[in-house]
Motif scaffolding. Structure first.
Motif, PDB file in Angstrom:
ATOM      1  N   VAL A 102       0.818  -1.212   0.000  1.00  0.00           N
ATOM      2  CA  VAL A 102       0.000   0.000   0.000  1.00  0.00           C
ATOM      3  C   VAL A 102       0.851   1.260   0.000  1.00  0.00           C
ATOM      4  N   ASP A 103       1.897   1.297   0.817  1.00  0.00           N
ATOM      5  CA  ASP A 103       2.721   2.502   0.923  1.00  0.00           C
ATOM      6  C   ASP A 103       3.533   2.781  -0.336  1.00  0.00           C
ATOM      7  N   GLN A 104       3.595   1.810  -1.251  1.00  0.00           N
ATOM      8  CA  GLN A 104       4.354   2.007  -2.477  1.00  0.00           C
ATOM      9  C   GLN A 104       3.465   2.335  -3.679  1.00  0.00           C
ATOM     10  N   LEU A 105       2.171   2.430  -3.451  1.00  0.00           N
ATOM     11  CA  LEU A 105       1.261   2.757  -4.543  1.00  0.00           C
ATOM     12  C   LEU A 105       1.396   4.223  -4.952  1.00  0.00           C
ATOM     13  N   PRO A 106       1.183   4.539  -6.224  1.00  0.00           N
ATOM     14  CA  PRO A 106       1.268   5.939  -6.663  1.00  0.00           C
ATOM     15  C   PRO A 106       0.170   6.783  -6.027  1.00  0.00           C
TER      16      PRO A 106
END
Length: 202
Positions: free
Chosen positions: A49-53
């Motif tokens: 989740v924290d790496q989603l754009p």
């Protein structure tokens, strides 16, 4: 005496044409569903989740992300001549990051069963919004004096908050009946602008 057989033949012909048309529509929907399943049912993949754009579209209200990829649904304020369109206050479309970031409209199944949004006027320019896949929880589209723009309000941890993102964790199932572990609402407290989030099990 000859009239009845002629009418009967026309009735049989009309019934045949109807059944043929019905079968054709069914086949189109069937193959469309197969394509959609092949495209979006790899639920064994889980995004970080924290790496989603983080999208930043013009007039963006909030956005939705889900497993199994970074493709994102944008919910955008629909304004005509400076006034919110009462017939369609929110535009909804994809940013297909997994396909080079192209914009695409939702298809029929996505719009009616998953990511589409319905609205009801509350008066004074406010609207109640409900996601197709999350109808039990209402949101509210309203003008925010502090932000000087329209925002979507949601109840997050029993606090009125400005909604920024909906994330859907999918753990299996099918495109028509996904197994959803939780919805996560993320936003900012409407008074303090402090970041708030909440996971809700369906």
């Amino acid at each position: 005496m000859l009239l009845y057989p002629i009418i009967q033949r026309y009735a049989l012909y009309d019934a045949w044409r109807y059944n043929k048309l019905k079968s054709g529509v069914t086949m189109v929907l069937f193959f469309s569903a197969l394509g959609l399943i092949a495209q979006e049912s790899k639920f064994d993949k889980k995004v970080v989740v924290d790496q989603l754009p983080v999208p930043n579209e013009d007039k963006q209200l909030f956005y939705l992300q889900r497993d199994p990829d970074a493709n994102t649904v944008i919910y955008q304020l629909n304004v005509t001549d400076g006034v919110v369109d009462a017939d369609e206050p929110v535009n909804v479309y994809w940013i297909r990051y997994a396909e080079g970031g192209i914009r695409k409209d939702l298809n029929f199944v996505q719009r009616t069963m998953a990511y589409g949004i319905s609205h009801k006027s509350l008066g004074n320019g406010d609207f109640e919004l409900r996601l197709a896949a999350y109808k039990s929880v209402p949101f509210r589209l309203s003008y925010c004096e502090k932000s000087k723009k329209h925002v979507v309000y949601a109840s997050i941890n029993n606090r009125e908050a400005i909604l920024d993102r909906v994330f859907v964790r999918i753990v299996g199932g099918s495109v028509f009946s996904p197994d959803i572990a939780y919805f996560e609402l993320t936003g900012r407290d409407a008074t303090t602008f402090e970041r708030v989030s909440q996971q809700i099990k369906p």
